[in-house]
Design an enzyme around this catalytic site. Structure first.
Site, PDB file in Angstrom:
ATOM      1  N   TYR A 167     -43.492  -5.780   0.745  1.00  0.00           N
ATOM      2  CA  TYR A 167     -43.446  -6.687   0.369  1.00  0.00           C
ATOM      3  C   TYR A 167     -42.223  -6.932   0.325  1.00  0.00           C
ATOM      4  CZ  TYR A 167     -42.927 -11.432  -2.490  1.00  0.00           C
ATOM      5  OH  TYR A 167     -42.294 -12.820  -2.472  1.00  0.00           O
ATOM      6  N   GLY A 172     -42.723 -22.251   5.757  1.00  0.00           N
ATOM      7  CA  GLY A 172     -43.957 -22.147   4.908  1.00  0.00           C
ATOM      8  C   GLY A 172     -44.282 -23.684   3.630  1.00  0.00           C
TER       9      GLY A 172
END
Length: 246
Positions: free
Chosen positions: A154, A11
């Site tokens: 998260y 990423g």
């Protein structure tokens, strides 16, 4: 002449991941990164890494897809012959309060952040074990340590990364492979740049150092953990948060 080292940063087409990859490139590493958005300008990215003196392999891949992960790792080994450092940076958010959060919002965050870290680490570790050396750095977060309202998915994924990191550090130490986690607090990125001054002020008031961190400061820490200068550090979680979580 010393053999050139290789880093794989997931990423890393923007934000902290890109800063980390560029930091390694500046220090003489060849770079492997993945991206997921079709809007990513791969040619511009390649040019940036070449300017730093790095050979870059940039491939489209979803870290939660085992076939795509294996494809990236196979191509990296084919091109460079090894992966010396792995930085699991890929991650997403789907924030919502518990009572409003959908199963899809929960599952997607766990799938990319936690399962993705597992899949990439498993694929890369096979080669590190043969070489009997390597350093793995996983991106957690201070919310994985302290929790945060509206981010139970998260926070769970980032807390999971801490447990995962400590477990693999114990498994892999005998092969001279180290694993550590980095837990950033509020970092200046494109996402925080759009916040209003009043929101930024309230954030600063939560931080003893009274400012957000920079992506470069996070990159410096991650570079240190991948280097031989941290050769006796494994299984640790290092907060980089201006003292927010003590």
């Amino acid at each position: 002449m010393e053999e050139k080292k290789t880093v794989f940063v997931t990423g890393a087409s923007r934000g902290i991941g890109k800063e980390v990859a560029l930091k390694y490139a500046e220090n003489g590493y060849d770079v492997i990164i993945n991206y997921v958005s079709d809007k990513t300008d791969v040619e511009a990215l390649e040019k940036e890494f070449k300017e730093k003196g790095a050979d870059a392999l940039i491939l489209k891949a979803d870290v939660s897809n085992p076939e795509e992960v294996q494809n990236v790792v196979d191509k990296a080994i084919e091109k460079f012959g090894k992966i010396d450092v792995l930085v699991n940076n890929a991650g997403i958010t789907r924030d919502n309060l518990l009572m409003r959060m959908t199963e899809e919002e929960f599952d997607k965050v766990l799938e990319i952040n936690l399962k993705g870290t597992f899949l990439v680490t498993k694929a890369v570790t096979k080669y590190m074990m043969k070489k009997r050396s390597g350093s793995i750095i996983n991106l957690s977060s201070v919310v994985g340590v302290a929790g945060n309202a509206g981010q139970c998915n998260y926070s769970a994924s980032k807390a999971g990364i801490i447990g995962f990191t400590k477990s693999i550090a114990k498994e892999l130490a005998s092969r001279n492979i180290r694993a550590n986690a980095v837990a950033p607090g509020f970092i200046e990125t494109d996402m925080t740049a759009v916040l209003s001054d009043s929101v930024k002020e309230s954030i600063h008031n939560q931080i003893p150092l009274k400012r957000m961190g920079s992506a470069n400061e996070v990159a410096e820490l991650i570079y240190f953990l991948g280097s031989e200068n941290s050769s006796y550090i494994t299984g640790q979680v290092i907060n980089i948060d201006g003292g927010m979580v003590m």
